[in-house]
Design an enzyme around this catalytic site. Structure first.
Site, PDB file in Angstrom:
ATOM      1  N   ASP A   1     -47.409  31.308 154.869  1.00  0.00           N
ATOM      2  CA  ASP A   1     -47.155  32.083 153.830  1.00  0.00           C
ATOM      3  C   ASP A   1     -45.756  31.410 153.277  1.00  0.00           C
ATOM      4  O   ASP A   1     -45.921  31.553 151.932  1.00  0.00           O
ATOM      5  CB  ASP A   1     -46.553  33.546 154.631  1.00  0.00           C
ATOM      6  CG  ASP A   1     -47.587  34.530 154.838  1.00  0.00           C
ATOM      7  OD1 ASP A   1     -47.923  35.100 153.716  1.00  0.00           O
ATOM      8  OD2 ASP A   1     -47.794  34.587 155.940  1.00  0.00           O
TER       9      ASP A   1
ATOM     10  N   GLU B   1     -43.981  38.028 147.735  1.00  0.00           N
ATOM     11  CA  GLU B   1     -43.745  38.667 148.843  1.00  0.00           C
ATOM     12  C   GLU B   1     -42.584  38.309 149.948  1.00  0.00           C
ATOM     13  O   GLU B   1     -41.919  39.010 150.461  1.00  0.00           O
ATOM     14  CB  GLU B   1     -45.327  38.807 149.423  1.00  0.00           C
ATOM     15  CG  GLU B   1     -45.047  39.682 150.962  1.00  0.00           C
ATOM     16  CD  GLU B   1     -46.384  39.993 151.809  1.00  0.00           C
ATOM     17  OE1 GLU B   1     -46.589  40.668 152.489  1.00  0.00           O
ATOM     18  OE2 GLU B   1     -47.239  39.038 151.290  1.00  0.00           O
TER      19      GLU B   1
ATOM     20  N   ASP C   1     -49.028  36.732 146.152  1.00  0.00           N
ATOM     21  CA  ASP C   1     -49.056  36.930 147.625  1.00  0.00           C
ATOM     22  C   ASP C   1     -49.728  35.492 148.302  1.00  0.00           C
ATOM     23  O   ASP C   1     -50.814  35.176 148.095  1.00  0.00           O
ATOM     24  CB  ASP C   1     -50.181  38.003 147.802  1.00  0.00           C
ATOM     25  CG  ASP C   1     -50.030  38.491 149.178  1.00  0.00           C
ATOM     26  OD1 ASP C   1     -49.503  37.641 150.311  1.00  0.00           O
ATOM     27  OD2 ASP C   1     -50.440  39.570 149.503  1.00  0.00           O
TER      28      ASP C   1
ATOM     29  N   ILE D   1     -50.249  34.341 151.359  1.00  0.00           N
ATOM     30  CA  ILE D   1     -51.454  34.566 152.214  1.00  0.00           C
ATOM     31  C   ILE D   1     -51.579  36.156 152.458  1.00  0.00           C
ATOM     32  O   ILE D   1     -51.028  36.793 152.958  1.00  0.00           O
ATOM     33  CB  ILE D   1     -51.308  34.200 153.626  1.00  0.00           C
ATOM     34  CG1 ILE D   1     -51.321  32.413 153.612  1.00  0.00           C
ATOM     35  CG2 ILE D   1     -52.442  34.430 154.730  1.00  0.00           C
ATOM     36  CD1 ILE D   1     -51.200  31.842 154.805  1.00  0.00           C
ATOM     37  N   ASP D   2     -52.533  36.530 151.633  1.00  0.00           N
ATOM     38  CA  ASP D   2     -52.969  38.175 151.539  1.00  0.00           C
ATOM     39  C   ASP D   2     -54.069  38.242 152.760  1.00  0.00           C
ATOM     40  O   ASP D   2     -55.080  37.573 152.694  1.00  0.00           O
ATOM     41  CB  ASP D   2     -53.700  38.612 150.222  1.00  0.00           C
ATOM     42  CG  ASP D   2     -53.958  40.005 150.592  1.00  0.00           C
ATOM     43  OD1 ASP D   2     -53.437  40.897 151.054  1.00  0.00           O
ATOM     44  OD2 ASP D   2     -54.707  40.363 149.510  1.00  0.00           O
TER      45      ASP D   2
ATOM     46  N   THR E   1     -52.650  38.185 156.502  1.00  0.00           N
ATOM     47  CA  THR E   1     -52.259  37.063 157.551  1.00  0.00           C
ATOM     48  C   THR E   1     -53.102  37.283 158.811  1.00  0.00           C
ATOM     49  O   THR E   1     -53.511  36.228 159.251  1.00  0.00           O
ATOM     50  CB  THR E   1     -50.675  37.716 157.744  1.00  0.00           C
ATOM     51  OG1 THR E   1     -50.278  37.653 156.434  1.00  0.00           O
ATOM     52  CG2 THR E   1     -50.401  36.403 158.543  1.00  0.00           C
TER      53      THR E   1
ATOM     54  N   ASP F   1     -50.846  42.582 146.230  1.00  0.00           N
ATOM     55  CA  ASP F   1     -52.185  42.880 146.744  1.00  0.00           C
ATOM     56  C   ASP F   1     -53.355  43.196 145.805  1.00  0.00           C
ATOM     57  O   ASP F   1     -54.479  43.449 146.289  1.00  0.00           O
ATOM     58  CB  ASP F   1     -51.907  44.035 147.793  1.00  0.00           C
ATOM     59  CG  ASP F   1     -50.983  43.650 149.129  1.00  0.00           C
ATOM     60  OD1 ASP F   1     -51.299  42.357 149.167  1.00  0.00           O
ATOM     61  OD2 ASP F   1     -50.213  44.444 149.652  1.00  0.00           O
TER      62      ASP F   1
END
Length: 353
Positions: A45, A68, A133, A135-136, A138, A293
């Protein structure tokens, strides 16, 4: 505007960040910290966000960024910060094909932390604002399933450019969605970049570790009968109301089991016709979706011939801050079928509307 330069930089940045996330997964360097909402945050992330913001700062220094992650946790855990900086440097230095346009390694760990904190824009309806984002999905990432590296550009609250990096989706746009797509999808033949520019259609291309691959136009599948549709939903029951969604599928005559996967990979999957319907129904009356998101996926589906609204039939409104405060839930479907899907959603949720 054509947004040609914005699209190219976004594609290169997301591809580079996606390569970092793959490297993190395969090296098993998945150290986590907890945010206030208790969701896991991985090395990937922070590293992916740093790489993307570095690219945006180089090319569009006056643009705002809504992202994020923030660097506070890394300042409290300096060893974790060292690990992330090392991976960020290695990824940037090994990416020969993008180095000329995106630049090489970030100068120092402090520089990386400062970049991470540049994602603190409040968003809004004025000016150019990127939303990230890194890493959408996780949990999907941690189990080798679906996740997405997401980047969108909003201009005066309207999404103009969207890019999704989906390292664990099949390269083949015609590959059907299968029940096991939520985990163990890290073999060869996987990795896709989806993109769209408002008014210019949507595309996919293989994710590579070299130059950007040739793009192909994508479009949503023509569904003669909704009973034949493939229905996508979130893996986590806490993210979307599975029971309500099952009732909606039954009302539409859909008999195939839903395909559950994490992240905006669902938007990419329906945009290229591997799936048809994506529902994300609210589980709490007070919950507000985050703009990072949905921004890129919303544009990609609409440019592929789909319709995306909330459960009230309103377009998603990205102009009111860091959340979709004016919307509840998400209903995405082919344009010709969206009205029928929305009616079924509203009938099932009538007591909650």
């Amino acid at each position: 505007m054509s947004y040609t330069n914005e699209l190219r930089i976004a594609l290169l940045a997301v591809q580079r960040a996606s390569l970092l996330t793959k490297s993190v997964f395969h090296s098993k360097a998945k150290g986590t910290v907890d945010k206030n909402d208790k969701s896991p945050v991985t090395i990937g992330d922070f590293g992916a966000q740093a790489l993307i913001i570095a690219a945006l700062q180089k090319h569009f220094p006056d643009d705002e960024i809504v992202a994020e992650e923030e660097a506070a946790a890394l300042r409290e855990q300096p060893e974790l910060g060292d690990t992330i900086w090392d991976i960020v440097r290695q990824t940037a230095l090994s990416d020969d094909h993008a180095e000329k346009e995106l630049g090489g390694a970030i100068a120092s760990k402090e520089s990386m932390l400062a970049l991470l904190d540049k994602g603190n824009s409040a968003g809004g309806s004025k000016g150019r604002i990127w939303t990230i984002d890194p890493i959408d999905g996780t949990k999907g990432f941690l189990r080798g399933g679906q996740y997405a590296v997401c980047l969108g550009l909003m201009v005066d609250g309207d999404v103009k450019v969207g890019v999704l990096g989906c390292p664990n989706l099949p390269v083949d746009d015609q590959a059907p969605l299968t029940a096991d797509i939520g985990s163990n999808q890290t073999s060869d033949g996987h990795g896709v970049l989806f993109s769209a520019v408002q008014g210019q259609g949507a595309t996919s291309r293989p994710l590579t570790d070299g130059p950007l691959a040739q793009e192909k136009s994508i479009s949503m599948r023509a569904v003669p009968s909704l009973a034949e549709a493939t229905f996508c939903e979130s893996v986590e029951a806490g993210h979307s109301a599975h029971g309500d969604q099952a009732q909606i599928a039954q009302k539409l005559g859909i008999t195939k089991p839903s395909v559950r996967m994490d992240s905006q990979a669902k938007y990419g999957s329906i945009a290229r016709g591997a799936g048809d319907i994506y529902l994300r129904l609210p589980v709490k009356a007070t919950y507000q979706e985050k703009i990072w998101d949905h921004a890129a996926g919303d544009l990609i589906v609409r440019e592929a011939g789909g319709e995306v609204t909330d459960i009230h039939g309103k377009r998603l409104d990205f102009s009111v801050g860091r959340t979709l405060a004016n919307n509840k839930g998400v209903v995405a479907a082919p344009k010709a079928s969206h009205g029928e899907v929305l009616s079924a959603v509203q009938e099932v949720l009538k007591a909650k509307l």
